[in-house]
Design a protein around this motif. Structure first.
Motif, short mmCIF file in Angstrom:
data_model
loop_
_atom_site.label_atom_id
_atom_site.label_comp_id
_atom_site.label_asym_id
_atom_site.label_seq_id
_atom_site.Cartn_x
_atom_site.Cartn_y
_atom_site.Cartn_z
N MET A 1 0.84 -1.19 0.00
CA MET A 1 0.00 0.00 0.00
C MET A 1 0.88 1.24 0.00
O MET A 1 1.98 1.22 0.54
CB MET A 1 -0.92 -0.03 1.22
CG MET A 1 -1.96 1.05 1.15
SD MET A 1 -3.31 0.91 2.33
CE MET A 1 -3.99 -0.65 1.95
N ASN A 2 0.39 2.29 -0.60
CA ASN A 2 1.16 3.54 -0.68
C ASN A 2 1.55 4.04 0.70
O ASN A 2 0.80 3.92 1.64
CB ASN A 2 0.35 4.63 -1.37
CG ASN A 2 0.17 4.38 -2.84
OD1 ASN A 2 0.47 3.32 -3.34
ND2 ASN A 2 -0.33 5.36 -3.54
N LYS A 3 2.75 4.62 0.78
CA LYS A 3 3.17 5.28 2.01
C LYS A 3 2.87 6.75 1.83
O LYS A 3 3.51 7.44 1.05
CB LYS A 3 4.65 5.03 2.25
CG LYS A 3 4.92 3.58 2.56
CD LYS A 3 6.34 3.36 3.00
CE LYS A 3 6.47 1.89 3.29
NZ LYS A 3 7.55 1.55 4.11
N ILE A 4 1.88 7.22 2.56
CA ILE A 4 1.41 8.59 2.43
C ILE A 4 1.94 9.37 3.62
O ILE A 4 1.58 9.10 4.76
CB ILE A 4 -0.13 8.62 2.42
CG1 ILE A 4 -0.67 7.69 1.34
CG2 ILE A 4 -0.63 10.05 2.24
CD1 ILE A 4 -2.12 7.33 1.51
N PRO A 5 2.83 10.35 3.38
CA PRO A 5 3.35 11.12 4.51
C PRO A 5 2.31 12.08 5.05
O PRO A 5 1.47 12.58 4.32
CB PRO A 5 4.53 11.87 3.91
CG PRO A 5 4.21 11.98 2.47
CD PRO A 5 3.40 10.76 2.12
N ARG A 6 2.36 12.30 6.35
CA ARG A 6 1.49 13.28 7.00
C ARG A 6 2.35 14.01 8.02
O ARG A 6 2.89 13.39 8.93
CB ARG A 6 0.30 12.61 7.67
CG ARG A 6 -0.66 13.59 8.29
CD ARG A 6 -1.87 12.88 8.85
NE ARG A 6 -1.78 12.83 10.29
CZ ARG A 6 -2.82 12.90 11.10
NH1 ARG A 6 -4.04 13.00 10.62
NH2 ARG A 6 -2.66 12.85 12.40
N ARG A 7 2.47 15.31 7.84
CA ARG A 7 3.28 16.10 8.75
C ARG A 7 2.40 17.19 9.36
O ARG A 7 1.82 18.00 8.64
CB ARG A 7 4.45 16.72 8.01
CG ARG A 7 5.41 15.64 7.54
CD ARG A 7 6.52 16.20 6.69
NE ARG A 7 7.49 15.17 6.42
CZ ARG A 7 7.46 14.37 5.37
NH1 ARG A 7 6.51 14.48 4.48
NH2 ARG A 7 8.40 13.45 5.20
N ILE A 8 2.30 17.17 10.65
CA ILE A 8 1.52 18.19 11.35
C ILE A 8 2.53 19.07 12.06
O ILE A 8 3.24 18.63 12.94
CB ILE A 8 0.53 17.55 12.34
CG1 ILE A 8 -0.39 16.59 11.59
CG2 ILE A 8 -0.25 18.64 13.07
CD1 ILE A 8 -1.25 15.76 12.47
N PRO A 33 -10.51 -3.00 -4.81
CA PRO A 33 -9.13 -3.40 -5.14
C PRO A 33 -8.30 -2.25 -5.68
O PRO A 33 -8.69 -1.59 -6.65
CB PRO A 33 -9.32 -4.49 -6.21
CG PRO A 33 -10.70 -5.00 -6.00
CD PRO A 33 -11.51 -3.84 -5.47
N ASP A 34 -7.19 -1.96 -5.03
CA ASP A 34 -6.20 -0.94 -5.43
C ASP A 34 -6.72 0.50 -5.36
O ASP A 34 -6.02 1.41 -5.77
CB ASP A 34 -5.65 -1.21 -6.83
CG ASP A 34 -4.86 -2.51 -6.89
OD1 ASP A 34 -4.17 -2.83 -5.89
OD2 ASP A 34 -4.93 -3.20 -7.90
N LEU A 35 -7.93 0.71 -4.87
CA LEU A 35 -8.45 2.07 -4.65
C LEU A 35 -8.06 2.45 -3.23
O LEU A 35 -8.67 1.98 -2.27
CB LEU A 35 -9.96 2.12 -4.83
CG LEU A 35 -10.63 3.48 -4.51
CD1 LEU A 35 -10.13 4.56 -5.46
CD2 LEU A 35 -12.14 3.35 -4.58
N ILE A 36 -7.02 3.28 -3.11
CA ILE A 36 -6.46 3.62 -1.80
C ILE A 36 -6.96 4.99 -1.37
O ILE A 36 -6.80 5.97 -2.10
CB ILE A 36 -4.92 3.59 -1.84
CG1 ILE A 36 -4.46 2.18 -2.24
CG2 ILE A 36 -4.33 4.01 -0.50
CD1 ILE A 36 -3.01 2.09 -2.63
N ILE A 37 -7.55 5.02 -0.19
CA ILE A 37 -8.10 6.27 0.35
C ILE A 37 -7.54 6.49 1.74
O ILE A 37 -7.48 5.57 2.55
CB ILE A 37 -9.64 6.21 0.42
CG1 ILE A 37 -10.22 6.07 -0.99
CG2 ILE A 37 -10.19 7.45 1.13
CD1 ILE A 37 -11.72 5.87 -1.01
N ILE A 76 -6.48 6.25 -7.45
CA ILE A 76 -7.50 5.54 -8.23
C ILE A 76 -6.81 4.67 -9.28
O ILE A 76 -6.12 5.19 -10.16
CB ILE A 76 -8.46 6.54 -8.89
CG1 ILE A 76 -9.12 7.41 -7.82
CG2 ILE A 76 -9.49 5.82 -9.75
CD1 ILE A 76 -9.93 8.56 -8.37
N PRO A 77 -6.98 3.37 -9.19
CA PRO A 77 -6.33 2.48 -10.16
C PRO A 77 -7.04 2.54 -11.51
O PRO A 77 -8.15 3.07 -11.62
CB PRO A 77 -6.52 1.09 -9.52
CG PRO A 77 -7.80 1.21 -8.77
CD PRO A 77 -7.82 2.63 -8.25
#
Length: 156
Positions: A1-8, A33-37, A76-77
């Motif tokens: 799964m994607n590594k989504i950075p979050r910086r606060i 499938p493959d729709l990452i939210i 969105i795949p």
């Protein structure tokens, strides 16, 4: 799964601004499938409280809080990988409508925005202002499309 950075970076310590979080999101999900939210951030009221975060569960279709906002990352795949098939003469199976004003930015890939009448191809850097209308997304390419969206509770 994607590594989504979050910086606060809006924390305060000893009267000075500090980075209070610098990590990948913990709530990225695949509803299809493959729709990452990942719902990166939300607010629960207007004016917004800057003191705390109220984590919310991700949903396939957003449920923006009354007087609130969502900040959403979506990958969105391609339609073929998602298993979406459009039948001639019928509306797109992912057609939906939210009671929100949405600011959407395409970061990578390409994506068709489909309306009840007409469609347009979106590419990186394109911006969509979605005003509570029935719509769907269709990725007819071979690569995922990444978009960022801010959804704001709205009234008709």
């Amino acid at each position: 799964m994607n590594k989504i950075p979050r910086r606060i970076v809006t924390g305060i310590k000893d009267g000075k601004s500090v980075i209070i979080e610098d990590e990948t999101v913990k709530n990225a999900v695949e509803h299809f499938p493959d729709l990452i939210i990942s719902d990166i951030w939300n607010t629960q009221q207007m004016p917004v409280s800057l003191d705390f975060e109220t984590p919310i569960p991700n949903t396939g279709f957003p449920q923006t809080p009354k007087n609130g906002t969502y900040f959403r990352y979506v990958s969105i795949p391609p339609d073929k990988d998602l298993g979406v098939e459009v039948e001639a003469g019928k509306s797109h199976p992912m057609m939906h409508q939210t009671q929100t004003l949405d600011y959407i930015i395409i970061l990578s890939g390409e994506l068709y925005l489909i309306m009840e009448e007409g469609e347009t191809l979106l590419k990186p850097g394109d911006i969509v202002i979605q005003r509570g209308t029935n719509h769907a997304w269709s990725n007819r390419s071979e690569k995922p499309c990444i978009q960022l969206a801010v959804l704001i509770d709205a009234e008709k």
